[in-house]
Design an enzyme around this catalytic site. Structure first.
Site: not given
Length: 499
Positions: A192, A245-246, A267, A301, A402
């Site tokens: 995805k 991702g977040s 991650e 990130c 972030e």
């Protein structure tokens, strides 16, 4: 001027004006709903392509195809050598087509073309590294204390169907990073991509078919994360989720995965400390500290966004980073001289400029930058100035959250113990940096930092053989390195009474 292989014409065969479709069971098909969404060029704000917008029904079809390919298809009968061979063929195809891949990421993400082309070595190296691992999977013969003659051993088996959910800040590289270990282990995959940058993962799907990967082994379903990603995470036919991702989305995935207790590796985000001591080589530390954040327009990130500088050199260092920053070239990502391109989307632009305003409102001083870039030659693009805030305190929003943009917060410190304590004073623990010429100090600080990676006198170095991942709310599990493939395997114990 761009040379021929840097021209957008290199992707004309892919961006042919027709909607880009979903890859399910070896065929490119429209979404069941027939819906599409626009993929936008962030440097111009114009539409690059229409992309099929998948939904729950498409995830059901993709998971079913992956399950058939895993349980009954030819993939389940591929030997380790055959899996290795197909990954090596895929690596060769990626290498041969990387000018096109780099251009797709530049157009879709806004990363400068010199940067996306430089990612070729890593993408190819990842595929070849995991191809090597495909033939090294093995169990163990284990002694036991049972009465009589009993043999015990373990075998390693692929976990099954993997749902891979990737972010937009490195679409092709992230797709390879998920796909390669899953295929090396013998798993099948539903990928995805992120909505803002779906094009190069679809091109990877084409190359997988060209490499001889059987239908259903690799499926690519685009669509909103709240629909497609959520359906994949909760799907009872998926055995594992690998997500980058977040942190907020990662938490939602963990909750969704509880339905069938699928395995999850994450991650997630970061607010990484980058610590500069007064004995550091400042000629190396200045560009190192700047590009620890400004690379990829800050959309990394593990970016070293909290810049801790020892008080005796703080003013000098802030000024030197400011001078360096003013010389950076922000502009069209198609220009080989550009060093920073736009942010990926209008949503991300609004997010980052909101943090810029927050920093100024809370008393931080913009030593350089601090706003949106507006000029005739950047019209329509989502550009912001690379920004260095001084006079920042640990409690400010820009030092706590972030941002995911080209924004550095510079904070003074006095002692190594203080730097470690303040560096660790965050819910995150992904990356960190130390700049010093004192070897004992480097080891002491590296040991004290609660982060998955510590870079000393460098930043953001990565290699397929070296693990990457986070502590605390920066995730669980590791990607790359000799143990990564274990996350895609189950261990089965076998007992045989021989006497």
């Amino acid at each position: 001027m761009l040379n021929a292989n840097l021209s957008p014409d290199v992707v004309n065969g892919f961006l042919d004006g027709k909607p880009k479709l979903l890859l399910i069971d070896g065929k490119f098909v429209p979404a069941v709903s027939g819906r599409t969404f626009d993929s936008i060029n962030p440097a111009t704000g114009k539409v690059l392509a229409q992309v099929a917008e998948g939904g729950v029904e498409d995830i059901d079809l993709a998971v079913a195809a992956a399950r058939r390919a895993f349980d009954d298809g030819p993939w389940s009968r591929f030997t380790p050598f055959e899996r290795q061979a197909v990954l090596l063929r895929l690596a060769d195809l990626v290498e041969a087509n990387f000018d096109e891949i780099a251009m797709l990421d530049t157009l879709d993400l806004g990363a400068p073309i010199t940067n996306t082309r430089a990612r070729k070595q890593r993408a190819v190296a990842l595929l070849r590294y995991y191809a090597g691992q495909a033939t090294t999977i093995h169990g163990q013969t284990l002694p036991n204390s049972s009465a009589g003659e009993v043999l015990s051993y373990t075998v390693k088996e692929p976990i099954g169907v993997v749902g891979a959910i990737i972010p937009w800040n490195g679409p092709f590289g992230m797709a390879v990073w998920k796909l390669a270990p899953a295929l090396a282990a013998g798993c099948t995959l539903v990928l995805k991509p992120a909505e803002p940058a779906p094009l190069s993962p679809l091109r990877l799907g084409e190359l997988c078919l060209e490499a001889g990967i059987p239908p259903g082994v690799v499926n690519v379903v685009n669509g909103p994360g709240s629909v497609v990603g959520a359906a994949l995470a909760a799907h009872p036919g998926v055995d594992k989720i690998s997500f980058t991702g977040s942190t907020a989305t990662g938490q939602a995935i963990v909750r969704a995965a509880a339905g069938n207790v699928k395995k999850v590796t994450l991650e997630l985000g970061g607010k990484s400390p980058n610590i500069v001591f007064d004995d550091a080589d400042l000629d190396a530390a200045v560009p190192g500290a700047a590009m620890a954040v400004f690379a990829n327009s800050g959309q990394i990130c593990s970016a070293g966004t909290r810049l801790f500088v020892q008080r005796g050199i703080y003013d000098e260092f802030v000024e030197r980073v400011s001078v360096f920053t003013r010389k950076l070239r922000v502009g069209s990502p198609l220009d080989p001289n550009t060093q920073l391109g736009p942010l990926v989307s209008e949503v991300q632009l609004e997010r980052v400029t909101g943090y810029l305003e927050s920093g100024k409102a809370q008393g931080a001083r913009a030593a350089v930058g601090g706003g949106r870039l507006l000029s005739d030659d950047l019209a329509g693009g989502y550009f912001v100035e690379p920004t260095l805030f001084a006079d920042v305190t640990d409690q400010m929003k820009i030092a706590q959250e972030e941002i995911f943009g080209p924004v550095i917060s510079a904070l003074p410190f006095d002692t190594a113990e203080e730097a470690v304590a303040r560096g660790n004073a965050t819910t995150y623990g992904l990356g960190s940096g130390v700049w010093t010429n004192n070897l004992a100090n480097a080891h002491r600080v590296a040991k004290g930092l609660r982060a998955g990676s510590v870079w000393v006198n460098c930043y953001q170095l990565m290699d397929p053989a070296v693990p990457f991942g986070g502590y605390k709310m920066s995730g669980t599990g590791r990607e790359s390195g000799p143990d990564h493939i274990e996350d895609f395997l189950e261990t089965k114990a076998v007992w045989i009474k021989t006497g």
